[in-house]
Enzyme design. Structure first.
Site, mmCIF file in Angstrom:
data_model
loop_
_atom_site.group_PDB
_atom_site.id
_atom_site.type_symbol
_atom_site.label_atom_id
_atom_site.label_comp_id
_atom_site.label_asym_id
_atom_site.label_seq_id
_atom_site.Cartn_x
_atom_site.Cartn_y
_atom_site.Cartn_z
ATOM 1 N N LYS A 115 -31.504 2.508 -19.873
ATOM 2 C CA LYS A 115 -30.621 3.608 -19.473
ATOM 3 C C LYS A 115 -29.170 3.168 -19.430
ATOM 4 O O LYS A 115 -28.267 3.940 -19.745
ATOM 5 C CB LYS A 115 -31.050 4.178 -18.116
ATOM 6 N N LYS A 197 -44.526 8.409 -28.524
ATOM 7 C CA LYS A 197 -45.050 9.379 -27.570
ATOM 8 C C LYS A 197 -44.278 10.703 -27.682
ATOM 9 O O LYS A 197 -43.072 10.674 -27.923
ATOM 10 C CB LYS A 197 -44.856 8.783 -26.165
ATOM 11 N N LYS A 200 -39.787 14.401 -23.894
ATOM 12 C CA LYS A 200 -38.853 15.497 -23.634
ATOM 13 C C LYS A 200 -37.450 15.152 -24.094
ATOM 14 O O LYS A 200 -36.595 16.009 -24.160
ATOM 15 C CB LYS A 200 -38.892 15.910 -22.160
#
Ligand code: TRP
Length: 333
Positions: A115, A197, A200
């Site tokens: 991040k 995967k 979102k």
């Protein structure tokens, strides 16, 4: 233990649009757990502000997520569904636990590194101590089990380390939580890149089916899903695109892969993709209708939010009081 039941805690962030993967892999399976466990499902909005958010959008999304929990079948009388920010104990315990967590431990967290790289202009202290807040979420309710994805395992390990460290100094204060391994949900991959995967935060919107996609969009995305050029209808790791579509179909219909292979062995991929599209629509359409209905019932949702925040506050205060006493904070009387 609460009422002789083990405690389960999990949280989700209201950032990004939830996908079919979140639903089939997590949410749908949570519904069956409330008989066995005392469940707390938090909308972790305090975690969300470690990345800059638009306030109105955050509020809207957090409410939608909370409504989605209920629409997915989590009964708010049996499951404590609440906003993290409504229960001040999370922040209070997180502060205390900060003082029992080492910089070196936080420095090793791979999600922090990821991040920080992604948001290089805003590497704030909250992003760094994010795992401590997560530890506080879990330990505040003396959770025995935590259903988490593989990407959160490192945070759960840290939670256990912090809890053990604290218990080592002050005695048995915290329950040591374990990852929930029960019937796990289907692992749903991207429709465009079955090695990844379904996420979102995927940049390619065709890779993910969002829970609020309309029926035509769902059909179109399924039709465009990546398969292979082998032209054989098998359930095999060598055909990851088809494998993923079969997994989705099975999760939506309750069929086994074997049964699906039998049913479609004579058909082309195109025909199967259409069937997958219809199966997904038949799962998401009723879910979307329930969301729409609940969204209209503002008074009911507001009542749920208030009563469950009170319930969460009650249990969190029990732990927090104990912890405050242990570390040497004075009591009122
Ligand atoms: N960090 C988790 C995620 O991004 C969300 C989360 C916050 C969580 N607190 C938690 C998950 C406690 C499980 C338990 O997915």
């Amino acid at each position: 233990m609460i009422d002789n039941k083990k405690v389960l805690f999990s949280g989700m962030q209201a950032t990004g649009n939830l996908t079919l993967g979140n639903y089939l892999g997590a949410l749908k399976n949570w519904v069956t757990l409330s008989d066995e466990y005392e469940c707390f499902y938090s909308v972790v909005d305090m975690h969300s502000i470690t990345i800059r958010q638009d306030p109105a959008a955050l509020r809207r999304r957090a409410r939608s997520l909370l409504i989605l929990y209920i629409a997915a079948g989590l009964d708010p009388e049996k499951n404590c569904i609440y906003y993290q920010s409504h229960v001040s104990g999370h922040a209070e315990l997180a502060w205390i636990l900060n003082c029992f967590t080492y910089m070196g431990e936080l420095n090793r967290m791979t999600q922090f590194k990821d991040k920080a790289a992604k948001h290089a202009d805003n590497i704030n202290a909250g992003l760094f101590t994010y795992p401590v807040l997560m530890a506080a979420d879990i330990l505040l309710y003396q959770a025995d089990v935590v259903p988490v994805g593989i990407d959160q395992m490192q945070h759960l390990e840290l939670t256990r380390d912090i809890a053990q460290r604290f218990n080592g100094i002050y005695g048995d204060v915290f329950t040591i939580p374990e990852a929930y391994i029960g019937k796990v949900g289907a692992k749903i991959m991207s429709l465009q890149d079955p090695a990844k995967k379904m996420s979102k935060s995927d940049e390619n919107p065709n890779g993910s089916i969002y829970l609020m996609d309309d029926a035509d969009t769902i059909r179109r995305k399924c039709k465009r899903a990546v398969t292979d050029s082998l032209g054989e209808f098998r359930y095999s790791d060598e055909q990851p695109g088809l494998h993923n579509l079969i997994d989705i179909y099975c999760a939506c219909t309750g069929l086994t892969p074997d049964a699906v292979v039998k049913e479609f062995s004579g058909s082309g991929y195109g025909q199967f993709k259409e069937a997958v599209g219809e199966a997904v629509v038949s799962v998401l359409d009723p879910l979307q209708k329930r969301v729409a209905e609940l969204e209209k019932d503002k008074a009911y949702i507001d009542r749920v939010i208030k009563s469950n925040a009170e319930k969460a506050t009650y249990y969190s205060q029990k732990t927090l009081r104990k912890v405050q006493k242990k570390v040497g904070f004075p009591s009122f009387s």
